[in-house]
Design a protein around this motif. Structure first.
Motif, PDB file in Angstrom:
ATOM      1  N   CYS A 170       0.727  -0.939   0.128  1.00 49.95           N
ATOM      2  CA  CYS A 170       0.036  -0.058  -0.010  1.00 49.95           C
ATOM      3  C   CYS A 170       0.904   1.340   0.125  1.00 49.95           C
ATOM      4  N   ARG A 171       1.801   1.422   0.804  1.00 54.62           N
ATOM      5  CA  ARG A 171       2.950   2.556   0.916  1.00 54.62           C
ATOM      6  C   ARG A 171       3.490   2.816  -0.405  1.00 54.62           C
ATOM      7  N   LYS A 172       3.827   1.520  -1.030  1.00 52.88           N
ATOM      8  CA  LYS A 172       4.606   1.553  -2.280  1.00 52.88           C
ATOM      9  C   LYS A 172       3.584   2.504  -3.370  1.00 52.88           C
ATOM     10  N   ARG A 173       2.543   1.819  -3.472  1.00 53.88           N
ATOM     11  CA  ARG A 173       1.468   2.481  -4.665  1.00 53.88           C
ATOM     12  C   ARG A 173       1.193   3.849  -4.016  1.00 53.88           C
ATOM     13  N   THR A 174       0.775   3.988  -2.764  1.00 56.07           N
ATOM     14  CA  THR A 174       0.328   5.503  -2.253  1.00 56.07           C
ATOM     15  C   THR A 174       1.642   6.426  -2.475  1.00 56.07           C
ATOM     16  N   HIS A 225       3.300  11.463  -7.922  1.00 55.20           N
ATOM     17  CA  HIS A 225       3.263  11.847  -9.090  1.00 55.20           C
ATOM     18  C   HIS A 225       2.168  13.393  -8.940  1.00 55.20           C
ATOM     19  N   PHE A 226       1.472  13.452  -7.868  1.00 57.42           N
ATOM     20  CA  PHE A 226       0.612  14.670  -7.686  1.00 57.42           C
ATOM     21  C   PHE A 226       1.442  15.756  -7.111  1.00 57.42           C
ATOM     22  N   ASN A 227       2.202  15.278  -6.126  1.00 55.91           N
ATOM     23  CA  ASN A 227       3.250  16.139  -5.381  1.00 55.91           C
ATOM     24  C   ASN A 227       4.689  15.936  -5.404  1.00 55.91           C
ATOM     25  N   ALA A 228       4.907  16.192  -6.931  1.00 51.30           N
ATOM     26  CA  ALA A 228       6.318  16.272  -7.286  1.00 51.30           C
ATOM     27  C   ALA A 228       7.352  16.893  -6.354  1.00 51.30           C
ATOM     28  N   ARG A 229       8.605  16.699  -6.212  1.00 49.29           N
ATOM     29  CA  ARG A 229       9.593  17.190  -5.319  1.00 49.29           C
ATOM     30  C   ARG A 229       9.699  18.956  -5.791  1.00 49.29           C
ATOM     31  N   ASP A 230       9.659  18.857  -7.046  1.00 47.70           N
ATOM     32  CA  ASP A 230       9.580  20.523  -7.485  1.00 47.70           C
ATOM     33  C   ASP A 230       8.303  20.874  -7.403  1.00 47.70           C
ATOM     34  N   LYS A 231       7.463  20.895  -6.551  1.00 48.31           N
ATOM     35  CA  LYS A 231       6.059  20.990  -6.407  1.00 48.31           C
ATOM     36  C   LYS A 231       5.440  22.197  -7.375  1.00 48.31           C
ATOM     37  N   ILE A 232       5.955  23.436  -6.870  1.00 43.98           N
ATOM     38  CA  ILE A 232       5.535  24.581  -7.754  1.00 43.98           C
ATOM     39  C   ILE A 232       5.998  24.815  -9.027  1.00 43.98           C
ATOM     40  N   ARG A 233       6.941  24.340  -9.424  1.00 41.66           N
ATOM     41  CA  ARG A 233       7.536  24.374 -10.799  1.00 41.66           C
ATOM     42  C   ARG A 233       6.714  23.515 -11.872  1.00 41.66           C
ATOM     43  N   ASN A 234       5.719  22.538 -11.351  1.00 43.43           N
ATOM     44  CA  ASN A 234       5.133  21.788 -12.351  1.00 43.43           C
ATOM     45  C   ASN A 234       3.897  22.652 -12.817  1.00 43.43           C
ATOM     46  N   GLU A 236      -5.636   9.940   1.689  1.00 43.58           N
ATOM     47  CA  GLU A 236      -6.590  11.037   1.561  1.00 43.58           C
ATOM     48  C   GLU A 236      -6.322  12.174   0.354  1.00 43.58           C
ATOM     49  N   ASP A 237      -4.909  12.399   0.519  1.00 45.45           N
ATOM     50  CA  ASP A 237      -4.418  13.705  -0.511  1.00 45.45           C
ATOM     51  C   ASP A 237      -4.660  13.262  -1.858  1.00 45.45           C
ATOM     52  N   ASN A 238      -4.097  11.725  -2.129  1.00 44.22           N
ATOM     53  CA  ASN A 238      -4.368  11.083  -3.637  1.00 44.22           C
ATOM     54  C   ASN A 238      -5.726  10.876  -4.010  1.00 44.22           C
ATOM     55  N   GLU A 239      -6.744  10.627  -3.018  1.00 46.99           N
ATOM     56  CA  GLU A 239      -8.188  10.675  -3.281  1.00 46.99           C
ATOM     57  C   GLU A 239      -8.514  11.969  -3.850  1.00 46.99           C
ATOM     58  N   HIS A 248      -6.863  14.142  -5.307  1.00 44.83           N
ATOM     59  CA  HIS A 248      -6.270  14.540  -6.698  1.00 44.83           C
ATOM     60  C   HIS A 248      -6.928  13.644  -7.786  1.00 44.83           C
ATOM     61  N   MET A 249      -7.329  12.310  -7.376  1.00 47.95           N
ATOM     62  CA  MET A 249      -8.088  11.548  -8.334  1.00 47.95           C
ATOM     63  C   MET A 249      -9.282  12.084  -8.509  1.00 47.95           C
ATOM     64  N   ASP A 250     -10.039  12.391  -7.439  1.00 45.90           N
ATOM     65  CA  ASP A 250     -11.374  13.058  -7.692  1.00 45.90           C
ATOM     66  C   ASP A 250     -11.370  14.366  -8.647  1.00 45.90           C
ATOM     67  N   TYR A 251     -10.253  15.175  -8.598  1.00 48.93           N
ATOM     68  CA  TYR A 251     -10.489  16.415  -9.380  1.00 48.93           C
ATOM     69  C   TYR A 251      -9.988  15.956 -10.702  1.00 48.93           C
ATOM     70  N   LEU A 252      -9.206  14.895 -10.864  1.00 50.68           N
ATOM     71  CA  LEU A 252      -8.582  14.478 -12.095  1.00 50.68           C
ATOM     72  C   LEU A 252      -9.831  14.117 -13.036  1.00 50.68           C
ATOM     73  N   PHE A 253     -10.690  13.113 -12.342  1.00 54.79           N
ATOM     74  CA  PHE A 253     -11.691  12.292 -13.074  1.00 54.79           C
ATOM     75  C   PHE A 253     -13.042  13.301 -12.799  1.00 54.79           C
TER      76      PHE A 253
END
Length: 172
Positions: free
Chosen positions: A33-37, A43-52, A155-158, A160-165
């Motif tokens: 679960c941790r690996k997939r999370t 993907h949604f919170n890249a290390r260069d967050k604001i640059r995306n 929770e954060d992934n959910e 982002h996914m909700d917003y994406l879809f």
């Protein structure tokens, strides 16, 4: 103290083995679960967050930050703070739910120490019940602590996914 640990390991091949087997399975599930999370979260919170963000989005974050806070934070600092806040809150809620388990663990430890005083044939069955309870509580505490590491990301992934879809759905 040595007697205490002797009591714990005496019943390790009985019902306690089932607890360890379930715990091992739960550990596997946690790491999967941790690996997939983390894959989705990164993907949604890249290390260069604001640059995306595109220029328009960067400007919007900059304006929102300037208008909404007395402390001047950059967009990336704001996102980092949100991540720290979520992680800290997850740790807080986890520790809150562990308190009853710690109380039960203290009771079981005290009862295990009392078995020397009983000295009857029922002591073996009593020890079996107590050691199973002990290991079950220890496993629950460990898993709850590990839950802290992934619950806020899930929770954060959910979100982002909700917003994406569902981009037309109003985000709150």
């Amino acid at each position: 103290m040595f007697e205490f640990f002797g009591l714990l390991f005496k019943n390790i091949l009985g019902f306690d083995a089932l607890i360890f087997l379930v715990f091992a399975g739960n550990m596997y599930m946690f790491f999967e679960c941790r690996k997939r999370t983390n894959t989705i979260y990164d993907h949604f919170n890249a290390r260069d967050k604001i640059r995306n963000l595109n220029d328009e989005q960067k400007e919007a974050v900059k304006n929102m930050t300037a208008e909404s806070t007395a402390v001047s934070l950059s967009g990336e600092e704001l996102l980092n703070e949100r991540e720290k806040m979520n992680e800290t809150y997850a740790a807080f809620t986890t520790l809150t739910t562990i308190f009853p388990l710690l109380g039960m663990l203290g009771t079981v430890i005290s009862l295990l120490n009392m078995t020397d005083l009983i000295g009857t044939e029922a002591t073996g069955a009593f020890l079996g019940a107590l050691t199973s309870t002990f290991w079950g509580i220890v496993a629950a505490i460990a898993c709850k602590i590990m839950d802290t590491r992934i619950s806020y990301k899930i929770e954060d992934n959910e979100k982002h996914m909700d917003y994406l879809f569902n981009p037309s759905k109003k985000q709150g």
